[in-house]
Every structure is written in C-alpha cells, then in structure tokens.
Design a protein around this motif. Structure first.
Motif: not given
Ligand SMILES: C[S@@+](CC[C@H](N)C(=O)[O-])C[C@H]1O[C@@H](n2cnc3c(N)ncnc32)[C@H](O)[C@@H]1O
Length: 246
Positions: A99-100, A78, A146-147, A125-127, A32, A149, A222-224, A28-29, A76
């Motif tokens: 978070e990754v 962020g 929250f938010f 790690a990957d959730a 970056r 991707d 959140t920031k996003f 799902s990520f 995730g």
């Molecule tokens: C769009 S950002 C939103 C970040 C934060 N929640 C916000 O609203 O500001 C999505 C976040 O989810 C993380 N993410 C996506 N898939 C993930 C996974 N399988 N395991 C852990 N983190 C994940 C990404 O690295 C990213 O930082």
C-alpha cells in the motif's frame, strides 16, 4: 512529535503529471493528503520495524516470515482491516500487503499488533515496482486486489491498475494453480477486468459460467466496499487461477 517515514524502498512523486524522463510511468494512485492520526503516526514510527519490509533486492519469502507457508499478496489494502481479519483467521498462511497510503498502513500496524499477528508483512511502495523488481516469480499462492481505484472517467482509464501488461507481470508471480481474486464496485471496470483476465491464456476463470463469482461469502468486506454499498453500489468479484504451464 515528528516521526520518521517508513518509506525506504522508493520515493513516489506526489504529482505524476510533472514527471518526465525514461522512468516516467502513469501510476494507478495519487498520494492522498488525508490526515494521519497521532496513533497512526506512532504506529508508523514504533511498529514499522516489526511488520514493515525495507530495502529489499529480491524478496526472500522464507527469510521474511521465518518459515515456508502458503503466501497471499494483497495490493492496495486501504485501512487493512480485511487483510488483518484474513491473517488472523488463517495463521497457517502468510500475508504480504502493499500500500502507498500512510494512514492506512498506520491503521493496519495498530490492528496487526492488537491481533498479535505473526503472519503479516507490509511494503510501502508502488506495487508495480515491487512486482517488477523485487518479488520472485512463482512465489504466490494467491494475489488479491479488492476495490482498486476505479478511475471512472474515460480519460483516466489509463491509470487503472488492472491492464494487460500488469496482469502478465502478476501472473508470472503466481505459482501454478495460484489464484487471482479481484473485486470492484465499478461496473465498467468489472467488465474490463473480466475481459483482460479472460484474454490471458495462462489464466482460467474459476466461476461456473466464465463470469463473476459470488464474493461476499469468500472474503471479509472492506471499508471501500461498505462505503459503496451505502451509496447503493453493486459488487463484482472475479476469481481466476493460473494454469499449470505458463
Ligand atoms: C479504492 S482504495 C481500496 C482500499 C481497500 N482495498 C478497500 O477496499 O477498502 C484503493 C487502494 O489502492 C492503493 N493503491 C492504488 N494503486 C496502488 C499501487 N500501484 N501500489 C500500492 N497501492 C496502490 C491506494 O492507495 C488505495 O488505498
């Protein structure tokens, strides 16, 4: 200064498209390549031992936090600001963040130290893999995403975190009546999430009209989310709870 990577649980490929073999999964990520600041690098090297979780088989939540308390999982997070704010506002609750994104983890480590948080632990790690392999069933009072991707292009929808198989896995981790809170600013994803959760027989919609809930009052922004709001995006919050019996 070179710093040791905090990642101990699993190596994550930078390019899932080149992976082959039985362990291949669509993630799902995409990692970056954003810059980690010097302060974040120092935090990853020096503060990870205090908040980070390494090398777990099955996570023992009581051992991890040194107490038995309600547990909230955020996937995730962020930059982690809203997670840190929630942990600071609710010291009687324990928070586990997955978070990754290394700069985001570094940012949260700094903030958690500033706030003197004792009720926060972080997994890098990957959730999906953590839920599959390391988190015991029925351990969560709430899961929040929250938010996630949004992967707005149709050909990328398969990358979206919230899919029926992921939700059945996540629901197994909720205690009876445990809650699942999701927010997104992507209208298509919002309706897809609502459909997936509504079709999960073990979940019940907590909104009065089986739709969305007003979100801004029950969580920090959140920031996003703020970035989306500057672009005129609307936000959809979705709150479900696990029914008593699976
Ligand atoms: C769009 S950002 C939103 C970040 C934060 N929640 C916000 O609203 O500001 C999505 C976040 O989810 C993380 N993410 C996506 N898939 C993930 C996974 N399988 N395991 C852990 N983190 C994940 C990404 O690295 C990213 O930082």
């Amino acid at each position: 200064m070179t710093t040791k990577s905090p990642l101990k649980i699993m190596p994550i490929s930078n390019d899932p498209g080149t992976e082959t073999g039985p362990s291949y999964r669509i993630r799902s990520f995409v990692r970056r390549q954003s810059r980690t600041t010097r302060a974040q690098r120092r935090a990853l090297a020096e503060l990870w031992a205090r908040f980070g979780v390494d090398s777990i088989e099955t996570l023992n939540v009581e051992v991890l936090f040194g107490r038995y308390a309600p547990l909230v999982l955020e996937i995730g997070f962020g930059d982690g600001e809203s997670l840190a704010d929630m942990a600071a506002a609710n010291p009687e609750v324990d928070y586990l963040g997955i978070e990754v994104h290394h700069p985001g983890i570094g940012h949260l480590l700094l903030r958690a130290t500033e706030l003197g948080l004792n009720n926060l632990r972080i997994i890098c790690a990957d959730a999906v893999e953590i839920l599959e392999r390391h988190l015991p069933d029925e351990c969560l009072d709430r899961a929040q995403i929250f938010f996630p991707d949004p992967w707005p292009k149709t050909r990328h929808h398969k990358r979206r975190l919230i899919q029926p198989s992921f939700i059945s896995l996540l629901v197994r981790k909720l205690k009876p009546f445990g809650q699942l809170h999701v927010a997104t600013d992507c209208e298509h994803y919002a309706h897809s999430i609502l459909d997936i959760l509504s079709a999960t027989p073990t979940l019940k919609n907590m909104s009065a009209d089986n739709g969305f809930i007003p979100g801004s009052s029950c969580r920090p922004s959140t920031k996003f989310e703020r970035r989306g709001e500057r672009l005129g995006h609307k936000v959809w919050d979705i709150l479900f709870a696990r029914r008593d019996n699976q």
